[in-house]
Design an enzyme around this catalytic site. Structure first.
Site, PDB file in Angstrom:
ATOM      1  N   SER A   1     -55.075 -14.749  52.810  1.00 26.99           N
ATOM      2  CA  SER A   1     -55.332 -13.308  52.883  1.00 26.99           C
ATOM      3  C   SER A   1     -55.302 -12.731  51.475  1.00 26.99           C
ATOM      4  O   SER A   1     -54.586 -13.223  50.606  1.00 26.99           O
ATOM      5  CB  SER A   1     -54.267 -12.608  53.746  1.00 26.99           C
TER       6      SER A   1
ATOM      7  N   SER B   1     -50.913 -19.563  66.574  1.00 25.87           N
ATOM      8  CA  SER B   1     -49.775 -20.442  66.309  1.00 25.87           C
ATOM      9  C   SER B   1     -49.081 -20.714  67.642  1.00 25.87           C
ATOM     10  O   SER B   1     -49.396 -20.069  68.646  1.00 25.87           O
ATOM     11  CB  SER B   1     -48.799 -19.748  65.357  1.00 25.87           C
TER      12      SER B   1
ATOM     13  N   ASN C   1     -58.182 -19.624  56.449  1.00 26.54           N
ATOM     14  CA  ASN C   1     -57.327 -18.954  57.434  1.00 26.54           C
ATOM     15  C   ASN C   1     -56.938 -17.558  56.970  1.00 26.54           C
ATOM     16  O   ASN C   1     -56.442 -17.385  55.853  1.00 26.54           O
ATOM     17  CB  ASN C   1     -56.036 -19.754  57.630  1.00 26.54           C
ATOM     18  N   ILE C   2     -57.133 -16.585  57.843  1.00 24.88           N
ATOM     19  CA  ILE C   2     -56.784 -15.209  57.511  1.00 24.88           C
ATOM     20  C   ILE C   2     -55.973 -14.607  58.656  1.00 24.88           C
ATOM     21  O   ILE C   2     -56.472 -14.448  59.766  1.00 24.88           O
ATOM     22  CB  ILE C   2     -58.056 -14.371  57.247  1.00 24.88           C
ATOM     23  N   ASP C   3     -54.718 -14.314  58.359  1.00 23.08           N
ATOM     24  CA  ASP C   3     -53.829 -13.733  59.363  1.00 23.08           C
ATOM     25  C   ASP C   3     -53.261 -12.404  58.864  1.00 23.08           C
ATOM     26  O   ASP C   3     -53.471 -11.350  59.459  1.00 23.08           O
ATOM     27  CB  ASP C   3     -52.698 -14.728  59.678  1.00 23.08           C
TER      28      ASP C   3
ATOM     29  N   HIS D   1     -48.343 -18.486  52.492  1.00 26.62           N
ATOM     30  CA  HIS D   1     -48.303 -17.732  53.752  1.00 26.62           C
ATOM     31  C   HIS D   1     -47.696 -16.339  53.557  1.00 26.62           C
ATOM     32  O   HIS D   1     -46.884 -16.134  52.666  1.00 26.62           O
ATOM     33  CB  HIS D   1     -47.488 -18.494  54.797  1.00 26.62           C
TER      34      HIS D   1
ATOM     35  N   HIS E   1     -55.057 -22.531  53.913  1.00 29.19           N
ATOM     36  CA  HIS E   1     -54.161 -21.645  54.668  1.00 29.19           C
ATOM     37  C   HIS E   1     -53.695 -20.506  53.754  1.00 29.19           C
ATOM     38  O   HIS E   1     -53.874 -20.566  52.538  1.00 29.19           O
ATOM     39  CB  HIS E   1     -52.931 -22.430  55.135  1.00 29.19           C
ATOM     40  N   GLY E   2     -53.037 -19.507  54.347  1.00 29.45           N
ATOM     41  CA  GLY E   2     -52.419 -18.454  53.543  1.00 29.45           C
ATOM     42  C   GLY E   2     -53.408 -17.791  52.608  1.00 29.45           C
ATOM     43  O   GLY E   2     -53.097 -17.520  51.448  1.00 29.45           O
TER      44      GLY E   2
ATOM     45  N   ASP F   1     -52.836 -23.345  65.481  1.00 30.56           N
ATOM     46  CA  ASP F   1     -52.437 -23.267  64.081  1.00 30.56           C
ATOM     47  C   ASP F   1     -51.011 -23.829  63.950  1.00 30.56           C
ATOM     48  O   ASP F   1     -50.110 -23.423  64.690  1.00 30.56           O
ATOM     49  CB  ASP F   1     -52.471 -21.772  63.678  1.00 30.56           C
TER      50      ASP F   1
HETATM   51 ZN   LIG Z   1     -50.922 -21.805  57.735  1.00 27.07          ZN
END
Ligand SMILES: [Zn+2]
Length: 326
Positions: A231, A59, A271-273, A192, A228-229, A96
């Site tokens: 996880s 990001s 996306n995996i954060d 998220h 996104h988001g 990101d």
């Molecule tokens: Zn995102």
């Protein structure tokens, strides 16, 4: 700024070929967020060992944290490390949630091979115009661009929204045609952060809106979609964090089965954060609790990195389906 004119100098690739193969093969490319060396090495070694293509993702605030001058060389370090491991996997460096032209331009000019312009908080026309401006600059340099339509709830770095707005399928076609984006992030119920839903113990989380996804696929056939988001907020990590002094009682994420189903569709990037953050925090909490005298960072960051390697391999195999596809 770093003395880099184009991402190819860093050994990186854009996302074009990755998405084409993912679409044809019924899997998704993992986009893992990082902001320090241990996270980056955990991601890259996990992907090298599972022979998965990978999108390294930061990001705007993560880029600031790692330092904008230092960061491209970290990505190049990852490329060199993969070579030394004798693993030939494609690696992209992606911004990101870029929220303005200047940030996207600055990333492109310093070696990013892909950028997101998230104008989803603007009205449609403004979002389209801003995205188009970035697409024009990026495509002259063969950099990929991800746009966003719809709003995800939750908190992640500089992005924060109380409620979600599902993507309107009828807007997708026009947005893609108007902007020329290479992929589109949509809102179908992911969120998220680590607190994705408010559910009581034992209650199921609401399923993703696959009906919206199907409608979008019908309107833009073969076009790469991004989640996104995504996880899972792995319960084992939450349990470990809470057992060793943490407090994350209400943390809940997207079940892996739902993500696997999405990866088999037009969803080409997931996306995996948060899961990576949890893995690291869980291991470090355990080590600190069990060895209060420990003060050598290698003794807790090393095992945290090892845990991340295992998590990445597991996700590539079970969730993304990207293992063995590089
Ligand atoms: Zn995102």
């Amino acid at each position: 700024m770093p003395d880099i004119k184009h991402y190819t100098e860093l050994g990186l690739v854009n996302t074009k070929d990755m998405f084409k193969k993912a679409m044809a093969g019924g899997y998704a490319i993992p986009a893992y967020n990082f902001n320090n060396m241990e996270q980056l090495q955990g991601i890259i070694v996990g992907c090298a060992q599972s022979k998965s293509p990978v999108i390294l993702q930061v990001s705007g605030s993560a880029r600031k944290y790692a330092d904008p001058v230092f960061l491209p060389y970290m990505a190049n370090g990852a490329v060199q490390m993969v070579k030394a491991l004798d693993a030939d996997i494609p690696i992209a460096l992606h911004l990101d949630h870029g929220n303005n032209f200047e940030l996207a331009k600055s990333c492109i000019d310093s070696g990013f091979s892909s950028v997101m312009l998230d104008g989803s908080h603007h009205p449609f026309e403004e979002n389209a115009a801003l995205t188009k401006q970035v697409v024009e600059y990026a495509h002259e340099r063969e950099v990929s661009v991800e746009g966003e339509l719809g709003v995800l709830a939750g908190v992640e770095d500089e992005v924060s929204h109380e409620v979600s707005h599902y993507t309107e399928p009828e807007e997708v076609e026009e947005f893609v045609a108007k902007t020329g984006v290479d992929s589109l992030a949509i809102s179908i119920g992911t969120s998220h952060g680590a607190y994705k839903f408010k559910v009581k113990p034992g209650e199921e989380v609401p399923p993703l809106r696959f009906d919206i996804l199907e409608e979008i696929e019908k309107r833009v056939p073969g076009f790469p979609i991004v989640l996104h988001g995504a996880s899972s907020i792995e319960p084992e990590y939450v349990k470990m964090i809470n057992a060793f002094g943490g407090k994350m009682d209400d943390a809940v994420g997207i079940p892996e089965s739902q993500l696997r189903k999405a990866a088999g569709s037009a969803v080409c990037k997931i996306n995996i954060d948060s899961d990576g953050r949890l893995a690291i925090t869980a291991v470090i909490r355990k080590i600190f609790a069990e060895n209060p005298a420990e003060f050598d960072p290698r003794k807790y960051l090393g095992p945290a990195r090892e845990e991340l390697i295992q998590m990445v391999k597991r996700k590539n195999e079970r969730v993304l389906g990207s293992a063995g596809k590089a």
